[in-house]
Design a protein around this motif. Sequence first.
Motif, PDB file in Angstrom:
ATOM      1  N   THR A 117     -29.002 -16.430  50.511  1.00  0.00           N
ATOM      2  CA  THR A 117     -28.429 -15.084  50.461  1.00  0.00           C
ATOM      3  C   THR A 117     -29.564 -14.102  50.151  1.00  0.00           C
ATOM      4  OG1 THR A 117     -27.851 -15.509  48.137  1.00  0.00           O
ATOM      5  CG2 THR A 117     -26.097 -15.754  49.780  1.00  0.00           C
ATOM      6  N   PRO A 118     -30.232 -13.582  51.191  1.00  0.00           N
ATOM      7  CA  PRO A 118     -31.391 -12.718  50.959  1.00  0.00           C
ATOM      8  C   PRO A 118     -31.058 -11.457  50.179  1.00  0.00           C
ATOM      9  CG  PRO A 118     -30.682 -12.635  53.256  1.00  0.00           C
ATOM     10  CD  PRO A 118     -29.928 -13.759  52.612  1.00  0.00           C
ATOM     11  N   TYR A 119     -29.849 -10.937  50.356  1.00  0.00           N
ATOM     12  CA  TYR A 119     -29.422  -9.745  49.625  1.00  0.00           C
ATOM     13  C   TYR A 119     -28.271 -10.125  48.693  1.00  0.00           C
ATOM     14  CZ  TYR A 119     -32.110  -7.072  53.043  1.00  0.00           C
ATOM     15  OH  TYR A 119     -33.119  -6.580  53.825  1.00  0.00           O
ATOM     16  N   THR A 120     -28.447  -9.835  47.436  1.00  0.00           N
ATOM     17  CA  THR A 120     -27.414 -10.165  46.464  1.00  0.00           C
ATOM     18  C   THR A 120     -27.378  -9.077  45.400  1.00  0.00           C
ATOM     19  OG1 THR A 120     -26.602 -11.907  44.980  1.00  0.00           O
ATOM     20  CG2 THR A 120     -28.975 -11.552  45.050  1.00  0.00           C
ATOM     21  N   THR A 121     -26.660  -9.306  44.323  1.00  0.00           N
ATOM     22  CA  THR A 121     -26.593  -8.340  43.231  1.00  0.00           C
ATOM     23  C   THR A 121     -26.860  -9.061  41.908  1.00  0.00           C
ATOM     24  OG1 THR A 121     -24.196  -8.630  42.902  1.00  0.00           O
ATOM     25  CG2 THR A 121     -24.898  -6.951  44.470  1.00  0.00           C
ATOM     26  N   VAL A 122     -27.416  -8.320  40.958  1.00  0.00           N
ATOM     27  CA  VAL A 122     -27.731  -8.862  39.641  1.00  0.00           C
ATOM     28  C   VAL A 122     -27.244  -7.874  38.582  1.00  0.00           C
ATOM     29  CG1 VAL A 122     -29.725 -10.189  40.430  1.00  0.00           C
ATOM     30  CG2 VAL A 122     -30.033  -7.825  39.682  1.00  0.00           C
ATOM     31  N   PRO A 123     -27.011  -8.357  37.368  1.00  0.00           N
ATOM     32  CA  PRO A 123     -26.534  -7.446  36.312  1.00  0.00           C
ATOM     33  C   PRO A 123     -27.658  -6.646  35.667  1.00  0.00           C
ATOM     34  CG  PRO A 123     -26.601  -9.710  35.511  1.00  0.00           C
ATOM     35  CD  PRO A 123     -26.981  -9.770  36.963  1.00  0.00           C
ATOM     36  N   LEU A 124     -27.369  -5.387  35.420  1.00  0.00           N
ATOM     37  CA  LEU A 124     -28.240  -4.511  34.637  1.00  0.00           C
ATOM     38  C   LEU A 124     -27.474  -4.130  33.374  1.00  0.00           C
ATOM     39  CD1 LEU A 124     -30.686  -2.603  34.144  1.00  0.00           C
ATOM     40  CD2 LEU A 124     -29.427  -0.869  35.456  1.00  0.00           C
ATOM     41  N   GLY A 125     -28.017  -4.485  32.228  1.00  0.00           N
ATOM     42  CA  GLY A 125     -27.338  -4.207  30.966  1.00  0.00           C
ATOM     43  C   GLY A 125     -27.825  -2.905  30.339  1.00  0.00           C
ATOM     44  N   ILE A 126     -26.888  -2.092  29.873  1.00  0.00           N
ATOM     45  CA  ILE A 126     -27.200  -0.850  29.161  1.00  0.00           C
ATOM     46  C   ILE A 126     -26.598  -0.968  27.763  1.00  0.00           C
ATOM     47  CG2 ILE A 126     -27.039   1.664  29.174  1.00  0.00           C
ATOM     48  CD1 ILE A 126     -26.371   1.457  32.175  1.00  0.00           C
ATOM     49  N   ILE A 127     -27.451  -0.940  26.758  1.00  0.00           N
ATOM     50  CA  ILE A 127     -27.031  -1.113  25.362  1.00  0.00           C
ATOM     51  C   ILE A 127     -27.314   0.184  24.613  1.00  0.00           C
ATOM     52  CG2 ILE A 127     -27.322  -2.500  23.280  1.00  0.00           C
ATOM     53  CD1 ILE A 127     -28.440  -4.737  25.064  1.00  0.00           C
ATOM     54  N   HIS A 128     -26.311   0.669  23.873  1.00  0.00           N
ATOM     55  CA  HIS A 128     -26.496   1.957  23.174  1.00  0.00           C
ATOM     56  C   HIS A 128     -25.797   1.930  21.813  1.00  0.00           C
ATOM     57  CE1 HIS A 128     -26.948   6.253  22.507  1.00  0.00           C
ATOM     58  NE2 HIS A 128     -25.679   6.273  22.148  1.00  0.00           N
ATOM     59  N   LYS A 129     -26.465   2.578  20.870  1.00  0.00           N
ATOM     60  CA  LYS A 129     -25.876   2.839  19.557  1.00  0.00           C
ATOM     61  C   LYS A 129     -26.664   3.967  18.896  1.00  0.00           C
ATOM     62  CE  LYS A 129     -24.640   0.716  15.112  1.00  0.00           C
ATOM     63  NZ  LYS A 129     -24.692  -0.506  14.286  1.00  0.00           N
ATOM     64  N   ARG A 130     -25.997   5.080  18.697  1.00  0.00           N
ATOM     65  CA  ARG A 130     -26.598   6.270  18.084  1.00  0.00           C
ATOM     66  C   ARG A 130     -27.926   6.659  18.742  1.00  0.00           C
ATOM     67  NH1 ARG A 130     -24.134   3.965  13.399  1.00  0.00           N
ATOM     68  NH2 ARG A 130     -26.040   2.885  12.793  1.00  0.00           N
ATOM     69  N   ASP A 131     -29.079   6.347  18.110  1.00  0.00           N
ATOM     70  CA  ASP A 131     -30.375   6.787  18.644  1.00  0.00           C
ATOM     71  C   ASP A 131     -31.101   5.673  19.390  1.00  0.00           C
ATOM     72  OD1 ASP A 131     -30.856   5.166  16.503  1.00  0.00           O
ATOM     73  OD2 ASP A 131     -32.328   6.474  15.532  1.00  0.00           O
ATOM     74  N   VAL A 132     -30.381   4.588  19.732  1.00  0.00           N
ATOM     75  CA  VAL A 132     -30.998   3.453  20.432  1.00  0.00           C
ATOM     76  C   VAL A 132     -30.356   3.311  21.811  1.00  0.00           C
ATOM     77  CG1 VAL A 132     -31.465   0.983  20.416  1.00  0.00           C
ATOM     78  CG2 VAL A 132     -31.432   2.255  18.261  1.00  0.00           C
ATOM     79  N   THR A 133     -31.188   3.369  22.849  1.00  0.00           N
ATOM     80  CA  THR A 133     -30.728   3.152  24.222  1.00  0.00           C
ATOM     81  C   THR A 133     -31.661   2.150  24.881  1.00  0.00           C
ATOM     82  OG1 THR A 133     -29.882   5.419  24.381  1.00  0.00           O
ATOM     83  CG2 THR A 133     -30.189   4.206  26.445  1.00  0.00           C
ATOM     84  N   ILE A 134     -31.094   1.019  25.310  1.00  0.00           N
ATOM     85  CA  ILE A 134     -31.893  -0.071  25.883  1.00  0.00           C
ATOM     86  C   ILE A 134     -31.274  -0.477  27.216  1.00  0.00           C
ATOM     87  CG2 ILE A 134     -32.833  -2.390  25.505  1.00  0.00           C
ATOM     88  CD1 ILE A 134     -32.209  -2.031  22.509  1.00  0.00           C
ATOM     89  N   THR A 135     -32.113  -0.658  28.215  1.00  0.00           N
ATOM     90  CA  THR A 135     -31.669  -1.266  29.472  1.00  0.00           C
ATOM     91  C   THR A 135     -32.377  -2.604  29.615  1.00  0.00           C
ATOM     92  OG1 THR A 135     -33.390  -0.182  30.794  1.00  0.00           O
ATOM     93  CG2 THR A 135     -31.289   0.964  30.581  1.00  0.00           C
ATOM     94  N   VAL A 136     -31.634  -3.608  30.025  1.00  0.00           N
ATOM     95  CA  VAL A 136     -32.181  -4.962  30.157  1.00  0.00           C
ATOM     96  C   VAL A 136     -31.810  -5.501  31.533  1.00  0.00           C
ATOM     97  CG1 VAL A 136     -32.250  -7.290  29.216  1.00  0.00           C
ATOM     98  CG2 VAL A 136     -31.896  -5.342  27.677  1.00  0.00           C
ATOM     99  N   CYS A 137     -32.804  -5.972  32.257  1.00  0.00           N
ATOM    100  CA  CYS A 137     -32.572  -6.625  33.546  1.00  0.00           C
ATOM    101  C   CYS A 137     -33.497  -7.828  33.633  1.00  0.00           C
ATOM    102  CB  CYS A 137     -32.833  -5.664  34.708  1.00  0.00           C
ATOM    103  SG  CYS A 137     -32.402  -6.369  36.320  1.00  0.00           S
ATOM    104  N   TYR A 138     -32.955  -8.959  33.979  1.00  0.00           N
ATOM    105  CA  TYR A 138     -33.734 -10.192  34.050  1.00  0.00           C
ATOM    106  C   TYR A 138     -34.423 -10.361  35.402  1.00  0.00           C
ATOM    107  CZ  TYR A 138     -32.106 -11.870  29.552  1.00  0.00           C
ATOM    108  OH  TYR A 138     -31.888 -12.020  28.195  1.00  0.00           O
ATOM    109  N   TYR A 139     -34.376  -9.316  36.225  1.00  0.00           N
ATOM    110  CA  TYR A 139     -35.053  -9.341  37.519  1.00  0.00           C
ATOM    111  C   TYR A 139     -35.808  -8.022  37.692  1.00  0.00           C
ATOM    112  CZ  TYR A 139     -31.772 -13.125  38.469  1.00  0.00           C
ATOM    113  OH  TYR A 139     -31.053 -14.280  38.404  1.00  0.00           O
ATOM    114  N   GLU A 140     -36.953  -8.098  38.324  1.00  0.00           N
ATOM    115  CA  GLU A 140     -37.694  -6.879  38.633  1.00  0.00           C
ATOM    116  C   GLU A 140     -37.196  -6.352  39.973  1.00  0.00           C
ATOM    117  OE1 GLU A 140     -42.296  -5.213  38.872  1.00  0.00           O
ATOM    118  OE2 GLU A 140     -41.883  -7.335  38.482  1.00  0.00           O
TER     119      GLU A 140
END
Length: 308
Positions: free
Chosen positions: A82-105
Amino acid sequence: MKTFWNTNGGLTQLNQWEPNCWLQVTCPTEEERQQLEEQFSLPDYFLSDISDTDERARYEYDDGWMLIILRIPYVKEIRSRTPYTTVPLGIIHKRDVTITVCYYETNMMIDFVSYQQKRNEGFVDYVDMIFRLFLSSAVWYLKRLKQISSLIDKAKRNLDREVNNESLIGLSRLQDSLTYFITSIRGNENLLAKLKFKLQVDELDADLIEDVNIEMSQARETANIYSNILESTMDTYSSIINNNMNTIMRTLTSVSIILMFPTLIASLFGMNVINGMETSRFGFIVALVISVLVSVGSWWILRYKRLI
């Protein structure tokens, strides 16, 4: 890999984390995962859920932390199943902390950073950033769908010249990719509809959400159109293959029938019984002429019936 971004008045890179900055995490190692959990006291299952490639688009709250999982397009090797697929992008937030996490570039995140730097405006708040990530994902779905359309046209041109397994397998793989796209886009749309009522949305965010809805709707409809076209194409070539097989089998059957009569005549005259031609010097010629006449006659009948 961890990258710290200052989002006020533009997107500039920082050397370390600061309150209200954006922490971008790409392909984190186990050590980086532990550092994130210890430094920010993240719920231990947040990063595990994001690492699951089959995790659906959703959001949840835990101890003041908000987790949003967005499905984004991702390109594997072209010759993969499957040459084209989808992966999860995580967005984590709490007050003054905003983080995005992706296990793929992904190209989407690289382009997202580059585009925001060109805008030189940064983000109003974390809500603005979240919806801009939604918008970027929708735009990149459309880009990948155009690439899939080009691959479909290329495979169809190859099949017009010669029906071969490689092109058919390629179309089947693209059908799988479109299925992933359609499912992920629908999940993102449902997630967006819920977040509109969960996040603090202002007038500017409302306009951005409308743009996201338009782009996602277009991406979903485009993916459905390509999927229907691909399904119709596969059915058409399947019918062509079956028709060619029927033609070949009909021809072989007709040839077998034509050859059956000379074989029958030769068997009759070759039997060890009295047939009146044992001593005739023209016996072989007679048998040969009869065989030819019967074969020509059977060929003419089959040709008249359009069976060959």
